[in-house]
Design a protein around this motif. Structure first.
Motif, PDB file in Angstrom:
ATOM      1  N   LYS A  82       1.187  45.805   9.534  1.00  0.00           N
ATOM      2  CA  LYS A  82       2.448  46.042  10.653  1.00  0.00           C
ATOM      3  C   LYS A  82       2.942  47.004  10.354  1.00  0.00           C
ATOM      4  CE  LYS A  82       6.259  43.301  12.525  1.00  0.00           C
ATOM      5  NZ  LYS A  82       7.321  44.239  12.464  1.00  0.00           N
ATOM      6  N   VAL A  83       3.327  47.360   9.009  1.00  0.00           N
ATOM      7  CA  VAL A  83       4.256  48.569   8.605  1.00  0.00           C
ATOM      8  C   VAL A  83       3.271  49.707   9.063  1.00  0.00           C
ATOM      9  CG1 VAL A  83       5.105  49.816   6.872  1.00  0.00           C
ATOM     10  CG2 VAL A  83       5.453  47.427   6.968  1.00  0.00           C
ATOM     11  N   SER A  85       0.881  50.051  11.252  1.00  0.00           N
ATOM     12  CA  SER A  85       0.921  50.338  12.753  1.00  0.00           C
ATOM     13  C   SER A  85       2.150  50.861  12.967  1.00  0.00           C
ATOM     14  CB  SER A  85       0.644  48.792  13.237  1.00  0.00           C
ATOM     15  OG  SER A  85       0.593  49.102  14.922  1.00  0.00           O
ATOM     16  N   GLU A  86       3.533  50.459  12.418  1.00  0.00           N
ATOM     17  CA  GLU A  86       4.461  51.022  13.083  1.00  0.00           C
ATOM     18  C   GLU A  86       4.740  52.496  12.622  1.00  0.00           C
ATOM     19  OE1 GLU A  86       7.326  48.306  11.301  1.00  0.00           O
ATOM     20  OE2 GLU A  86       7.053  46.785  13.066  1.00  0.00           O
ATOM     21  N   LEU A  87       4.079  52.624  11.460  1.00  0.00           N
ATOM     22  CA  LEU A  87       4.369  54.084  10.958  1.00  0.00           C
ATOM     23  C   LEU A  87       3.422  55.038  11.600  1.00  0.00           C
ATOM     24  CD1 LEU A  87       5.401  55.913   8.740  1.00  0.00           C
ATOM     25  CD2 LEU A  87       3.537  55.482   7.247  1.00  0.00           C
ATOM     26  N   HIS A  88       2.122  54.719  12.083  1.00  0.00           N
ATOM     27  CA  HIS A  88       1.228  55.262  12.960  1.00  0.00           C
ATOM     28  C   HIS A  88       2.048  55.564  14.316  1.00  0.00           C
ATOM     29  CE1 HIS A  88      -2.336  55.618  15.542  1.00  0.00           C
ATOM     30  NE2 HIS A  88      -2.735  56.398  14.328  1.00  0.00           N
ATOM     31  N   GLU A  89       2.480  54.736  14.860  1.00  0.00           N
ATOM     32  CA  GLU A  89       3.426  55.012  16.227  1.00  0.00           C
ATOM     33  C   GLU A  89       4.337  55.902  16.037  1.00  0.00           C
ATOM     34  OE1 GLU A  89       4.368  51.120  17.891  1.00  0.00           O
ATOM     35  OE2 GLU A  89       2.170  50.289  17.909  1.00  0.00           O
ATOM     36  N   ASP A  90       5.127  55.866  15.044  1.00  0.00           N
ATOM     37  CA  ASP A  90       6.297  56.626  14.772  1.00  0.00           C
ATOM     38  C   ASP A  90       5.767  58.112  14.524  1.00  0.00           C
ATOM     39  OD1 ASP A  90       9.030  57.643  14.137  1.00  0.00           O
ATOM     40  OD2 ASP A  90       8.288  57.896  12.286  1.00  0.00           O
ATOM     41  N   SER A 125      -2.650  50.189   4.187  1.00  0.00           N
ATOM     42  CA  SER A 125      -1.941  48.895   4.413  1.00  0.00           C
ATOM     43  C   SER A 125      -1.651  48.049   3.185  1.00  0.00           C
ATOM     44  CB  SER A 125      -2.146  48.439   5.576  1.00  0.00           C
ATOM     45  OG  SER A 125      -3.607  47.781   5.451  1.00  0.00           O
TER      46      SER A 125
END
Length: 132
Positions: A82-83, A85-90, A125
């Motif tokens: 989850k982290v 994926s969020e970092l990738h989007e950021d 991850s």
């Protein structure tokens, strides 16, 4: 008896402009500046000391792997997919060059990103048990 190596003390990253690079690492990766001069910037990032060393534009921390592809020499860890994926989007929002999230056939997932000088870094991850 020979003492074992305890940890990595410093990582050296070649950059064309230490001042520009330290600003990028601070803004996009949350680094903290410790020292800056014409030859280098010293930053703390992810519990590690990094020297951003002035080098020619042809230099990078990358190498060519057995398949003939440019390859990263350093992997950062985050706590879970989850982290990741969020970092990738950021990073995408920040217009940082990033690769796709990959399943490389081992625990967790990864993606690769680049700094302004084209130095590649990996993000995984899974946390190393020693760092938990």
């Amino acid at each position: 008896m020979i003492e074992k190596l305890n940890r990595v003390g410093t990582v050296y990253i070649p950059v064309t402009d230490p001042d520009r690079s330290q600003k990028w690492y601070i803004q996009h990766l949350g680094a903290e500046l410790k020292h800056l001069d014409e030859a280098k910037a010293i930053i703390d990032l992810a519990g590690q000391s990094f020297f951003l060393m002035k080098a020619s534009a042809e230099q990078s921390a990358n190498f060519i792997d057995g398949n003939g592809d440019r390859h990263f020499s350093l992997t950062f860890e985050v706590d879970g997919e989850k982290v990741l994926s969020e970092l990738h989007e950021d990073f995408i929002r920040r217009k940082i060059p990033v690769g796709e999230i990959e399943d490389r056939g081992h625990a967790g997932k990864n993606f690769v990103f680049a700094d302004p000088d084209g130095n590649l870094f990996d993000v995984w991850s899974e946390l190393n048990p020693a760092s938990q």
